[in-house]
Design a protein around this motif. Structure first.
Motif, PDB file in Angstrom:
ATOM      1  N   UNK A  13      28.015 -23.309  26.299  1.00 27.74           N
ATOM      2  CA  UNK A  13      27.948 -24.719  26.721  1.00 27.74           C
ATOM      3  C   UNK A  13      27.182 -24.851  28.034  1.00 27.74           C
ATOM      4  N   UNK A  14      27.410 -23.933  28.945  1.00 29.44           N
ATOM      5  CA  UNK A  14      26.723 -23.988  30.239  1.00 29.44           C
ATOM      6  C   UNK A  14      25.214 -23.819  30.050  1.00 29.44           C
ATOM      7  N   UNK A  15      24.813 -22.898  29.185  1.00 31.79           N
ATOM      8  CA  UNK A  15      23.380 -22.697  28.934  1.00 31.79           C
ATOM      9  C   UNK A  15      22.749 -23.949  28.326  1.00 31.79           C
ATOM     10  N   UNK A  16      23.444 -24.587  27.387  1.00 33.35           N
ATOM     11  CA  UNK A  16      22.930 -25.833  26.791  1.00 33.35           C
ATOM     12  C   UNK A  16      22.823 -26.919  27.852  1.00 33.35           C
ATOM     13  N   UNK A  17      23.832 -27.002  28.715  1.00 34.33           N
ATOM     14  CA  UNK A  17      23.818 -27.983  29.805  1.00 34.33           C
ATOM     15  C   UNK A  17      22.601 -27.761  30.702  1.00 34.33           C
ATOM     16  N   UNK A  18      22.374 -26.506  31.106  1.00 33.54           N
ATOM     17  CA  UNK A  18      21.250 -26.183  31.990  1.00 33.54           C
ATOM     18  C   UNK A  18      19.911 -26.517  31.334  1.00 33.54           C
ATOM     19  N   UNK A  19      19.784 -26.237  30.037  1.00 31.85           N
ATOM     20  CA  UNK A  19      18.542 -26.553  29.326  1.00 31.85           C
ATOM     21  C   UNK A  19      18.271 -28.056  29.328  1.00 31.85           C
ATOM     22  N   UNK A  20      19.312 -28.845  29.056  1.00 27.70           N
ATOM     23  CA  UNK A  20      19.125 -30.302  29.033  1.00 27.70           C
ATOM     24  C   UNK A  20      18.788 -30.856  30.415  1.00 27.70           C
ATOM     25  N   UNK A  21      19.474 -30.353  31.438  1.00 26.14           N
ATOM     26  CA  UNK A  21      19.198 -30.830  32.796  1.00 26.14           C
ATOM     27  C   UNK A  21      17.787 -30.423  33.213  1.00 26.14           C
ATOM     28  N   UNK A  22      17.399 -29.207  32.871  1.00 21.02           N
ATOM     29  CA  UNK A  22      16.051 -28.732  33.206  1.00 21.02           C
ATOM     30  C   UNK A  22      14.993 -29.628  32.546  1.00 21.02           C
TER      31      UNK A  22
END
Length: 134
Positions: A13-22
């Motif tokens: 979930x954290x990786x998906x969050x970081x990808x979307x924010x990026x």
């Protein structure tokens, strides 16, 4: 400053969050706060507060909380937001002042057949206590 591994989220979930924010930051490099103001319909001060919460989670400097989840609503994809909300609301407690917001988000982002909190009901807990002789 203390760092939290994956901001209190599961790694995926954290990786998906970081990808979307990026991707959001790349899409709005000079106007991220303005984008938040537009999406949330709020003033600069509140948008800046939300941007700070987003960056705090993105850099592992803070832990995700129910209040931060509420701030993220509308900024992330519906699917990712629903997963994060479900995880955080089932794992962490929140103050009574957030009850109406949490209930609204639960109803809006729940998946079919997945109703209510994933916590033991009071009835089940009392039954266990009685059967244990407490």
């Amino acid at each position: 400053m203390k760092r939290y591994e994956y901001a209190g989220l599961p790694e995926e979930l954290f990786k998906q969050y970081c990808e979307e924010i990026k991707s959001l930051k790349a899409k709005y490099p000079n106007s991220f706060t303005a984008y938040i103001m537009d999406v949330k319909g709020c003033k600069y001060q509140k948008a800046n507060s939300i941007r700070t919460a987003i960056n705090t989670l993105y850099t592992d400097m803070g832990k995700v909380t129910p209040r931060k989840v509420i701030q993220l609503e509308g900024l992330l994809s519906r699917e990712l937001f629903g997963k994060i909300a479900k995880y955080v609301f089932n794992k962490y407690e929140w103050p009574e002042s957030l009850d109406s917001e949490v209930d609204r988000i639960y109803l809006e982002y729940r998946t079919k057949g997945d109703i209510g909190l994933n916590k033991e009901s009071v009835k089940r807990t009392l039954f266990k206590a009685i059967s244990m002789g407490l």
